[in-house]
Design an enzyme around this catalytic site. Sequence first.
Site, PDB file in Angstrom:
ATOM      1  N   HIS A  22      -3.544  -5.344  -7.142  1.00 22.61           N
ATOM      2  CA  HIS A  22      -2.331  -4.547  -7.356  1.00 22.61           C
ATOM      3  C   HIS A  22      -2.173  -4.287  -8.853  1.00 22.61           C
ATOM      4  CE1 HIS A  22      -0.891  -6.275  -3.303  1.00 22.61           C
ATOM      5  NE2 HIS A  22      -1.349  -5.048  -3.123  1.00 22.61           N
ATOM      6  N   ARG A  62       1.362   0.161  -8.127  1.00 24.53           N
ATOM      7  CA  ARG A  62       0.757  -0.935  -7.351  1.00 24.53           C
ATOM      8  C   ARG A  62      -0.564  -0.539  -6.701  1.00 24.53           C
ATOM      9  NH1 ARG A  62       2.437  -5.262  -3.540  1.00 24.53           N
ATOM     10  NH2 ARG A  62       1.587  -4.889  -1.453  1.00 24.53           N
ATOM     11  N   GLU A  87      -0.232 -16.411  -5.735  1.00 26.00           N
ATOM     12  CA  GLU A  87       0.820 -15.597  -6.339  1.00 26.00           C
ATOM     13  C   GLU A  87       1.238 -16.377  -7.578  1.00 26.00           C
ATOM     14  OE1 GLU A  87       1.946 -12.692  -5.494  1.00 26.00           O
ATOM     15  OE2 GLU A  87       1.209 -12.417  -3.447  1.00 26.00           O
ATOM     16  N   GLU A 134       0.181  -6.114 -11.598  1.00 25.49           N
ATOM     17  CA  GLU A 134       0.139  -7.574 -11.724  1.00 25.49           C
ATOM     18  C   GLU A 134      -0.832  -7.974 -12.830  1.00 25.49           C
ATOM     19  OE1 GLU A 134      -0.642  -8.803  -7.643  1.00 25.49           O
ATOM     20  OE2 GLU A 134       1.088  -7.661  -6.922  1.00 25.49           O
ATOM     21  N   HIS A 175      -2.934 -12.799  -7.343  1.00 26.99           N
ATOM     22  CA  HIS A 175      -1.822 -11.841  -7.356  1.00 26.99           C
ATOM     23  C   HIS A 175      -0.662 -12.418  -8.157  1.00 26.99           C
ATOM     24  CE1 HIS A 175      -3.293  -9.138  -4.055  1.00 26.99           C
ATOM     25  NE2 HIS A 175      -4.037 -10.208  -3.812  1.00 26.99           N
TER      26      HIS A 175
END
Length: 367
Positions: free
Chosen positions: A125, A183, A327, A128, A253
């Site tokens: 993405h 994104r 994440e 990020e 991510h």
Amino acid sequence: VSLIRENSPVDVHMGWNKTQWLRRHLRQAHIHYKVLISNLQTEIEKQIGYRSSRKRRSEFQYDYEVYHPLEEIRSWMFEMNRTHPHLVDLFSIGQSYEGRPLYVLQLGKRTRPFKKAVWIDCGVHAREWIGPAFCQWFVKEALNSYQHDSSMRRLMNQLNFYIMPVFNVDGYHYSWKTDRFWRKTRSKIPKYHCRGVDANRNWKVKWCDEGASLHPCDDTYCGPFPESEPEVKAVAKFLRKHRKRVKAYISIHAYAQMLLYPYSYKYATIPNFNCVESAAQNAVSALYSAYGVRYRYGPASTTLYVSSGSSIDWAYKNGIPYAFAFELRDTGYYGFLLPETLIHPTCTETMRAVKTIASGLLKKCTK
């Protein structure tokens, strides 16, 4: 809108001319809110503004504590390949929609031909940015500590690491040049003005089911068909080819401070749940040991949200027993605009977690 759920927080950003209107509506609806960043533009400019530290010194000295645009990451990859010929191999696995090469670095000592391997991708993405920063950090650490750190040396001798610092090259470039919060990829579909596909909804596993959108203008658009994105197709093809050796798939991510594993698309327990769960638990403990940052871990569907066509589900379904999505920091204060001062601690703690997962592959899980 599908991600807005009752009793759970949601982050929004607005143009300054709409803020009064939004505040009024939230108050009327008795919705509690707080302003996290009052001027988003200045935060963005801090990250892409000209910095003297970017200037090349006489030698190739790379600053791992700032975010880098695509061209700089690309020349860094060539430099790593040039200066560490015995441990690094650089190759391209295909081309992006806009024709950019999709580079992967192979790290590891060339000991025997049939080594177990770990795949790590970053920057699926575009917005990020901490992802690509971590992939570069991982490479730096692996190469710099090879001589004096016995645990790293063992990993590099016994495993191969395939590192893809920027998976979504077109989107990442666009997030630097045009829209910091972009994104998706940058592909174009005839008869629609909206561009791009969510590269983490485009895999051939329960494609375009719950948690993905059929509308090209949505951030979670699954694409016209599975593997429609050349970037996804290239990685899937590479992993299929090496599926016998690749034992772990790790996708980086941001943000949420979580370590997720399959399934994403359904509430069900994977067959090797015990092994994967204990690997996740060990990784999160190792991460916590650095600065006391807490990560939640568990199946993606229950820990984050249900999503179909994700890379970890695909990797797992294609025989890679350990499939994880990190994440990284934070939990929403800075969100995608994680300040550069936090690159060092974020990458340091994540490094511990990734090394723990890789070390686990060298032992047999019998649970």
